[in-house]
Design a protein around this motif. Structure first.
Motif, PDB file in Angstrom:
ATOM      1  N   ALA A  89       4.626 -24.577   3.944  1.00 25.13           N
ATOM      2  CA  ALA A  89       3.993 -24.086   2.719  1.00 25.13           C
ATOM      3  C   ALA A  89       4.835 -24.442   1.494  1.00 25.13           C
ATOM      4  O   ALA A  89       4.306 -24.834   0.447  1.00 25.13           O
ATOM      5  CB  ALA A  89       3.798 -22.571   2.809  1.00 25.13           C
ATOM      6  N   ALA A  90       6.156 -24.313   1.632  1.00 23.37           N
ATOM      7  CA  ALA A  90       7.041 -24.674   0.527  1.00 23.37           C
ATOM      8  C   ALA A  90       6.975 -26.174   0.228  1.00 23.37           C
ATOM      9  O   ALA A  90       6.996 -26.584  -0.939  1.00 23.37           O
ATOM     10  CB  ALA A  90       8.476 -24.268   0.864  1.00 23.37           C
ATOM     11  N   ASN A  91       6.873 -26.991   1.271  1.00 24.15           N
ATOM     12  CA  ASN A  91       6.844 -28.448   1.073  1.00 24.15           C
ATOM     13  C   ASN A  91       5.591 -28.922   0.348  1.00 24.15           C
ATOM     14  O   ASN A  91       5.610 -29.965  -0.312  1.00 24.15           O
ATOM     15  CB  ASN A  91       6.973 -29.160   2.418  1.00 24.15           C
ATOM     16  CG  ASN A  91       8.398 -29.158   2.922  1.00 24.15           C
ATOM     17  OD1 ASN A  91       9.342 -29.020   2.146  1.00 24.15           O
ATOM     18  ND2 ASN A  91       8.571 -29.300   4.224  1.00 24.15           N
ATOM     19  N   ILE A  92       4.500 -28.177   0.484  1.00 20.65           N
ATOM     20  CA  ILE A  92       3.294 -28.523  -0.280  1.00 20.65           C
ATOM     21  C   ILE A  92       3.602 -28.482  -1.776  1.00 20.65           C
ATOM     22  O   ILE A  92       3.292 -29.416  -2.528  1.00 20.65           O
ATOM     23  CB  ILE A  92       2.145 -27.540   0.041  1.00 20.65           C
ATOM     24  CG1 ILE A  92       1.767 -27.614   1.516  1.00 20.65           C
ATOM     25  CG2 ILE A  92       0.927 -27.863  -0.827  1.00 20.65           C
ATOM     26  CD1 ILE A  92       0.788 -26.525   1.944  1.00 20.65           C
ATOM     27  N   ILE A  93       4.256 -27.414  -2.203  1.00 16.71           N
ATOM     28  CA  ILE A  93       4.580 -27.229  -3.622  1.00 16.71           C
ATOM     29  C   ILE A  93       5.702 -28.160  -4.065  1.00 16.71           C
ATOM     30  O   ILE A  93       5.618 -28.812  -5.118  1.00 16.71           O
ATOM     31  CB  ILE A  93       4.971 -25.761  -3.873  1.00 16.71           C
ATOM     32  CG1 ILE A  93       3.807 -24.835  -3.501  1.00 16.71           C
ATOM     33  CG2 ILE A  93       5.383 -25.542  -5.322  1.00 16.71           C
ATOM     34  CD1 ILE A  93       4.168 -23.368  -3.469  1.00 16.71           C
ATOM     35  N   LEU A  94       6.745 -28.245  -3.247  1.00 17.45           N
ATOM     36  CA  LEU A  94       7.913 -29.047  -3.619  1.00 17.45           C
ATOM     37  C   LEU A  94       7.564 -30.531  -3.725  1.00 17.45           C
ATOM     38  O   LEU A  94       8.018 -31.226  -4.647  1.00 17.45           O
ATOM     39  CB  LEU A  94       9.033 -28.839  -2.599  1.00 17.45           C
ATOM     40  CG  LEU A  94       9.573 -27.408  -2.480  1.00 17.45           C
ATOM     41  CD1 LEU A  94      10.623 -27.310  -1.384  1.00 17.45           C
ATOM     42  CD2 LEU A  94      10.150 -26.935  -3.816  1.00 17.45           C
ATOM     43  N   GLY A  95       6.763 -31.017  -2.795  1.00 18.91           N
ATOM     44  CA  GLY A  95       6.350 -32.416  -2.848  1.00 18.91           C
ATOM     45  C   GLY A  95       5.551 -32.726  -4.100  1.00 18.91           C
ATOM     46  O   GLY A  95       5.755 -33.765  -4.756  1.00 18.91           O
ATOM     47  N   ALA A 128       5.865 -41.043  -1.708  1.00 15.85           N
ATOM     48  CA  ALA A 128       6.224 -40.427  -0.428  1.00 15.85           C
ATOM     49  C   ALA A 128       6.194 -38.904  -0.523  1.00 15.85           C
ATOM     50  O   ALA A 128       5.943 -38.208   0.466  1.00 15.85           O
ATOM     51  CB  ALA A 128       7.603 -40.899   0.018  1.00 15.85           C
ATOM     52  N   TYR A 129       6.433 -38.389  -1.719  1.00 18.67           N
ATOM     53  CA  TYR A 129       6.403 -36.936  -1.896  1.00 18.67           C
ATOM     54  C   TYR A 129       4.979 -36.388  -1.847  1.00 18.67           C
ATOM     55  O   TYR A 129       4.767 -35.236  -1.470  1.00 18.67           O
ATOM     56  CB  TYR A 129       7.089 -36.558  -3.209  1.00 18.67           C
ATOM     57  CG  TYR A 129       8.583 -36.729  -3.151  1.00 18.67           C
ATOM     58  CD1 TYR A 129       9.408 -35.681  -2.754  1.00 18.67           C
ATOM     59  CD2 TYR A 129       9.177 -37.947  -3.458  1.00 18.67           C
ATOM     60  CE1 TYR A 129      10.783 -35.833  -2.673  1.00 18.67           C
ATOM     61  CE2 TYR A 129      10.549 -38.108  -3.392  1.00 18.67           C
ATOM     62  CZ  TYR A 129      11.350 -37.057  -2.997  1.00 18.67           C
ATOM     63  OH  TYR A 129      12.713 -37.215  -2.909  1.00 18.67           O
ATOM     64  N   LEU A 130       4.033 -37.218  -2.240  1.00 19.58           N
ATOM     65  CA  LEU A 130       2.641 -36.812  -2.101  1.00 19.58           C
ATOM     66  C   LEU A 130       2.271 -36.755  -0.612  1.00 19.58           C
ATOM     67  O   LEU A 130       1.552 -35.845  -0.175  1.00 19.58           O
ATOM     68  CB  LEU A 130       1.733 -37.798  -2.830  1.00 19.58           C
ATOM     69  CG  LEU A 130       0.269 -37.378  -3.010  1.00 19.58           C
ATOM     70  CD1 LEU A 130       0.162 -36.078  -3.783  1.00 19.58           C
ATOM     71  CD2 LEU A 130      -0.515 -38.486  -3.706  1.00 19.58           C
ATOM     72  N   ALA A 131       2.792 -37.721   0.156  1.00 17.32           N
ATOM     73  CA  ALA A 131       2.590 -37.701   1.608  1.00 17.32           C
ATOM     74  C   ALA A 131       3.272 -36.478   2.225  1.00 17.32           C
ATOM     75  O   ALA A 131       2.741 -35.864   3.161  1.00 17.32           O
ATOM     76  CB  ALA A 131       3.142 -38.977   2.229  1.00 17.32           C
TER      77      ALA A 131
END
Length: 253
Positions: A124-130, A210-213
């Motif tokens: 869940a955090a990676n969705i926002i951080l990316g 890559a962060y969008l991925a």
């Protein structure tokens, strides 16, 4: 005698039925136990499959920026290779230091609130951080901070929580075998994900893609952990909040 024989013949079906009924009742508990054991094994196997998938997706989130992150940091410092290496090394040191504390505290809280919320925390955090890095690739402080936070939370939700969840279900040789299998799955993720990242870089020419991925993988992972992965820690086995918040229990040293 003839009358007795006739009476016996009349009662014989009922005698046989009664004997069969007694046999069936005596065999029922054993059959029921076997059925329950098979159901438990089936359920455990299903949960283990979701945990393997969770481990694979966590590794994918770790590795999807393996090439892109150094490239982005290098761009942020104007191509200075020495400064890039220094920033990457310093942030990795922070990950190691803070990760010990987060893993200890988070692990204790998972003993109280269950594994599932913390399995979902990292994705869940990676969705926002990316998305934050994708939209703000020129902010050095933000990119480096997110590098540290992302690594800590992803590791916590994968290595720490997946291992804890597996330990809730298995023990002894079966746990060792499952950990070995998880190691093979992690290795597959480490090998396969950089190829995906390379394709992204070739098509977009920008390391921020890559962060969008990363956000996309995090979304899939969060959905899996929320709606598919079952809670492994029974309520009866959970610790109290007071026990989880004592200084001795959260002290990593």
């Amino acid at each position: 005698p003839t009358k007795q024989a006739r009476s016996f013949q009349e009662l014989r079906p009922f005698i046989l039925w009664s004997a069969e009924a007694r046999c069936t009742r005596s065999m029922a508990p054993a059959a029921s136990k076997e059925k329950d054991a098979a159901a438990i094994d089936e359920k455990t196997t299903a949960v283990m499959k979701t945990l393997y998938l969770s481990a694979f997706l966590s590794v994918a989130q770790h590795v999807i920026t393996l090439q892109s992150e150094p490239m982005l940091v290098k761009e942020l410092v104007g191509g200075d290779v020495a400064l890039t290496a220094k920033l990457l090394a310093n942030t990795q040191g922070l990950v190691g230091l803070l990760g010990v504390i987060v893993n200890q505290i988070g692990g204790k809280f998972s003993d109280t609130f269950g594994r599932k919320p913390f399995l979902t925390l990292g994705p869940a955090a990676n969705i926002i951080l990316g998305l934050l890095v994708y939209q703000n690739p020129g902010k050095r402080g933000l990119v480096l901070t997110i590098r540290v936070v992302r690594a800590i939370l992803t590791t916590f939700s994968s290595t720490v929580m997946v291992t804890a969840a597996m330990s809730d279900l298995l023990s002894g040789p079966s746990l060792s075998a499952s950990l070995s299998k998880m190691g093979a799955i992690v290795g597959t993720g480490i090998v396969a994900t950089p190829f995906v990242e390379t394709l992204i870089l070739q098509r977009t020419g920008s390391p921020r893609s890559a962060y969008l991925a990363l956000s996309a993988i995090g979304l899939v992972h969060a959905v899996v952990n929320t709606f598919v992965t079952a809670e492994t820690l029974e309520v009866a086995k959970r610790k109290s909040v007071a026990a989880a918040t004592t200084l001795s229990s959260i002290n990593p040293f």
